[in-house]
Design a protein around this motif. Structure first.
Motif, PDB file in Angstrom:
ATOM      1  N   GLY A  74       0.798  -1.058  -0.025  1.00  0.00           N
ATOM      2  CA  GLY A  74       0.090  -0.019  -0.157  1.00  0.00           C
ATOM      3  C   GLY A  74       1.162   1.340  -0.039  1.00  0.00           C
ATOM      4  N   ASP A  75       0.544   2.086   0.809  1.00  0.00           N
ATOM      5  CA  ASP A  75       1.439   3.499   0.977  1.00  0.00           C
ATOM      6  C   ASP A  75       2.687   3.287   1.607  1.00  0.00           C
ATOM      7  OD1 ASP A  75      -0.761   4.981  -0.214  1.00  0.00           O
ATOM      8  OD2 ASP A  75      -1.653   5.502   1.687  1.00  0.00           O
ATOM      9  N   ILE A  76       2.718   2.305   2.301  1.00  0.00           N
ATOM     10  CA  ILE A  76       3.930   1.705   2.900  1.00  0.00           C
ATOM     11  C   ILE A  76       4.228   0.079   2.507  1.00  0.00           C
ATOM     12  CG2 ILE A  76       4.367   3.409   4.520  1.00  0.00           C
ATOM     13  CD1 ILE A  76       3.507   1.476   6.585  1.00  0.00           C
ATOM     14  N   SER A  77       5.429  -0.220   2.410  1.00  0.00           N
ATOM     15  CA  SER A  77       5.596  -1.842   2.348  1.00  0.00           C
ATOM     16  C   SER A  77       6.668  -2.113   3.323  1.00  0.00           C
ATOM     17  CB  SER A  77       6.303  -1.799   0.883  1.00  0.00           C
ATOM     18  OG  SER A  77       7.438  -1.061   0.703  1.00  0.00           O
ATOM     19  N   GLY A  78       6.671  -3.438   3.371  1.00  0.00           N
ATOM     20  CA  GLY A  78       7.477  -4.189   4.443  1.00  0.00           C
ATOM     21  C   GLY A  78       6.978  -5.669   4.742  1.00  0.00           C
ATOM     22  N   GLY A 164      15.598  -4.177   6.293  1.00  0.00           N
ATOM     23  CA  GLY A 164      16.124  -3.180   6.944  1.00  0.00           C
ATOM     24  C   GLY A 164      17.193  -3.764   8.132  1.00  0.00           C
ATOM     25  N   ASP A 165      18.056  -3.329   8.743  1.00  0.00           N
ATOM     26  CA  ASP A 165      18.983  -3.875   9.584  1.00  0.00           C
ATOM     27  C   ASP A 165      18.308  -3.734  11.026  1.00  0.00           C
ATOM     28  OD1 ASP A 165      20.761  -4.129   7.851  1.00  0.00           O
ATOM     29  OD2 ASP A 165      21.764  -2.160   8.346  1.00  0.00           O
ATOM     30  N   HIS A 166      17.320  -2.871  11.383  1.00  0.00           N
ATOM     31  CA  HIS A 166      16.634  -2.954  12.440  1.00  0.00           C
ATOM     32  C   HIS A 166      15.060  -3.079  12.358  1.00  0.00           C
ATOM     33  CE1 HIS A 166      20.186  -0.677  13.213  1.00  0.00           C
ATOM     34  NE2 HIS A 166      19.819  -0.684  14.732  1.00  0.00           N
ATOM     35  N   VAL A 167      14.446  -3.522  13.449  1.00  0.00           N
ATOM     36  CA  VAL A 167      13.025  -3.804  13.372  1.00  0.00           C
ATOM     37  C   VAL A 167      12.566  -3.140  14.712  1.00  0.00           C
ATOM     38  CG1 VAL A 167      13.354  -6.049  12.369  1.00  0.00           C
ATOM     39  CG2 VAL A 167      13.278  -5.933  14.760  1.00  0.00           C
ATOM     40  N   LEU A 168      11.148  -2.809  14.322  1.00  0.00           N
ATOM     41  CA  LEU A 168      10.264  -2.169  15.429  1.00  0.00           C
ATOM     42  C   LEU A 168       9.728  -3.780  16.099  1.00  0.00           C
ATOM     43  CD1 LEU A 168       9.045  -0.046  17.051  1.00  0.00           C
ATOM     44  CD2 LEU A 168       6.912  -0.090  15.559  1.00  0.00           C
ATOM     45  N   PHE A 185       6.046  -9.406  18.206  1.00  0.00           N
ATOM     46  CA  PHE A 185       5.239  -8.791  16.814  1.00  0.00           C
ATOM     47  C   PHE A 185       6.364  -7.753  16.330  1.00  0.00           C
ATOM     48  CE2 PHE A 185       3.067  -5.455  14.575  1.00  0.00           C
ATOM     49  CZ  PHE A 185       2.092  -6.198  13.882  1.00  0.00           C
ATOM     50  N   PHE A 186       6.893  -8.221  14.833  1.00  0.00           N
ATOM     51  CA  PHE A 186       7.940  -7.538  14.492  1.00  0.00           C
ATOM     52  C   PHE A 186       7.354  -6.602  13.188  1.00  0.00           C
ATOM     53  CE2 PHE A 186       9.836 -11.134  16.414  1.00  0.00           C
ATOM     54  CZ  PHE A 186      10.752 -10.519  17.238  1.00  0.00           C
ATOM     55  N   LEU A 187       7.569  -5.437  13.139  1.00  0.00           N
ATOM     56  CA  LEU A 187       7.317  -4.594  11.874  1.00  0.00           C
ATOM     57  C   LEU A 187       8.661  -4.258  11.175  1.00  0.00           C
ATOM     58  CD1 LEU A 187       5.456  -2.944  10.198  1.00  0.00           C
ATOM     59  CD2 LEU A 187       5.690  -1.009  11.636  1.00  0.00           C
ATOM     60  N   ILE A 188       8.985  -4.827  10.040  1.00  0.00           N
ATOM     61  CA  ILE A 188      10.125  -4.565   9.456  1.00  0.00           C
ATOM     62  C   ILE A 188      10.002  -3.957   7.904  1.00  0.00           C
ATOM     63  CG2 ILE A 188      12.128  -5.785   8.390  1.00  0.00           C
ATOM     64  CD1 ILE A 188      10.887  -8.413   9.651  1.00  0.00           C
ATOM     65  N   PRO A 189       9.811  -2.491   8.186  1.00  0.00           N
ATOM     66  CA  PRO A 189       9.462  -1.595   7.111  1.00  0.00           C
ATOM     67  C   PRO A 189      10.789  -1.544   5.892  1.00  0.00           C
ATOM     68  CG  PRO A 189       9.484  -0.420   9.119  1.00  0.00           C
ATOM     69  CD  PRO A 189      10.129  -1.636   9.400  1.00  0.00           C
ATOM     70  N   ASP A 190      10.278  -1.674   4.746  1.00  0.00           N
ATOM     71  CA  ASP A 190      11.409  -1.367   3.676  1.00  0.00           C
ATOM     72  C   ASP A 190      11.707   0.039   3.934  1.00  0.00           C
ATOM     73  OD1 ASP A 190      10.749  -3.824   2.748  1.00  0.00           O
ATOM     74  OD2 ASP A 190       9.623  -3.086   1.054  1.00  0.00           O
ATOM     75  N   ALA A 191      13.237   0.264   3.765  1.00  0.00           N
ATOM     76  CA  ALA A 191      13.922   1.565   3.933  1.00  0.00           C
ATOM     77  C   ALA A 191      13.057   2.967   3.728  1.00  0.00           C
ATOM     78  CB  ALA A 191      15.127   1.773   3.462  1.00  0.00           C
ATOM     79  N   GLU A 192      12.517   3.097   2.383  1.00  0.00           N
ATOM     80  CA  GLU A 192      11.777   4.140   1.969  1.00  0.00           C
ATOM     81  C   GLU A 192      10.466   4.392   3.061  1.00  0.00           C
ATOM     82  OE1 GLU A 192      12.693   1.749  -0.048  1.00  0.00           O
ATOM     83  OE2 GLU A 192      14.236   2.825  -1.015  1.00  0.00           O
ATOM     84  N   SER A 193       9.877   3.275   3.324  1.00  0.00           N
ATOM     85  CA  SER A 193       8.581   3.566   4.040  1.00  0.00           C
ATOM     86  C   SER A 193       8.766   3.962   5.506  1.00  0.00           C
ATOM     87  CB  SER A 193       7.937   1.971   4.297  1.00  0.00           C
ATOM     88  OG  SER A 193       7.748   1.594   3.030  1.00  0.00           O
ATOM     89  N   PHE A 194       9.830   3.962   6.227  1.00  0.00           N
ATOM     90  CA  PHE A 194      10.024   4.439   7.264  1.00  0.00           C
ATOM     91  C   PHE A 194       9.891   6.164   7.222  1.00  0.00           C
ATOM     92  CE2 PHE A 194      11.661   1.475  10.309  1.00  0.00           C
ATOM     93  CZ  PHE A 194      11.141   2.143  11.509  1.00  0.00           C
ATOM     94  N   GLU A 195      10.364   6.712   6.213  1.00  0.00           N
ATOM     95  CA  GLU A 195      10.241   8.072   6.015  1.00  0.00           C
ATOM     96  C   GLU A 195       8.877   8.461   5.856  1.00  0.00           C
ATOM     97  OE1 GLU A 195      12.490  11.295   3.193  1.00  0.00           O
ATOM     98  OE2 GLU A 195      13.603   9.551   3.786  1.00  0.00           O
ATOM     99  N   ILE A 196       8.206   7.726   4.817  1.00  0.00           N
ATOM    100  CA  ILE A 196       6.469   7.941   4.698  1.00  0.00           C
ATOM    101  C   ILE A 196       5.844   7.697   5.983  1.00  0.00           C
ATOM    102  CG2 ILE A 196       4.585   7.135   3.451  1.00  0.00           C
ATOM    103  CD1 ILE A 196       6.624   6.095   1.338  1.00  0.00           C
TER     104      ILE A 196
END
Length: 205
Positions: A74-78, A164-168, A185-196
């Motif tokens: 969607g608007d973010i990916s991961g 990504g090297d880090h996860v939430l 529960f781990f959210l692993i966003p693709d790099a560009e998605s963090f900014e969005i």
């Protein structure tokens, strides 16, 4: 290349932690509704850690766990991974199937029940994130695996290349009567998605 987790400031981390808290609360409510029982939840532990530290948190790469994996689009990916120690997985499956089975064998019905729980819990997190950010976020149909932690954690890397090297991480504990369930529960966003994500939350210019 977008902002990475390790570059976040304390305010941005606090906002992500708050989302973790809200998501976990909604997930507990959804689980209680599904089971038609009272579910209590400890305050979730939300932290940011390196991807390579995740296996240690679960007790080491060799420890067998149940993993429910989703792709986020969607608007973010991961990726989203919901990992449960085997004991917690069995407790959850028993709660849904209204049975008492202490073996570590998971039949098709158990696996189907766990997938459904993963779907409901992840859906709760994602809808919290979506309503807080105004972003359109969808999750894929879940994949379930029961394997060693190291093998399950390699799935997003194998399927999608570099993650990504880090996860939430959102560590949640649910309680129902005498049953305790611990989940990660781990959210692993693709790099560009963090900014969005951070821009939509108003914590990044």
């Amino acid at each position: 290349m977008g902002i990475s987790i390790e570059e976040l400031n304390s305010m941005q981390i606090d906002v992500l932690k708050e989302i973790g808290n809200i998501g976990a609360g909604n997930a507990a409510t959804a689980l209680a509704k599904m089971l038609d029982r009272k579910i209590d939840m400890n305050v979730p532990k939300v932290e940011i850690l390196e991807f390579k530290e995740v296996a240690e948190l679960l007790g080491g790469a060799e420890v067998p766990v149940c993993g429910i994996y989703f792709r986020v689009e969607g608007d973010i990916s991961g990726s989203i991974m919901f990992l449960l120690p085997l004991k917690s997985s069995k407790v959850l499956a028993n709660m849904i199937m209204l049975k008492e089975d202490e073996s570590e064998i998971f039949d098709e019905i158990d696996q189907s029940a766990l997938q459904e729980i993963g779907n409901i819990l992840s859906g709760s997190y994602v809808s919290s994130l979506s309503s807080l950010t105004g972003l359109s976020i969808k999750i894929s149909i879940p994949s379930l695996a029961i394997d060693m932690a190291g093998a399950i954690l390699s799935v997003p890397i194998i399927q999608f290349g570099q993650v990504g090297d880090h996860v939430l991480l959102i560590e949640t504990e649910f309680h129902e009567d005498k049953n305790d369930v611990k989940g990660f529960f781990f959210l692993i966003p693709d790099a560009e998605s963090f900014e969005i994500l951070l821009k939509s939350l108003g914590v990044l210019q």
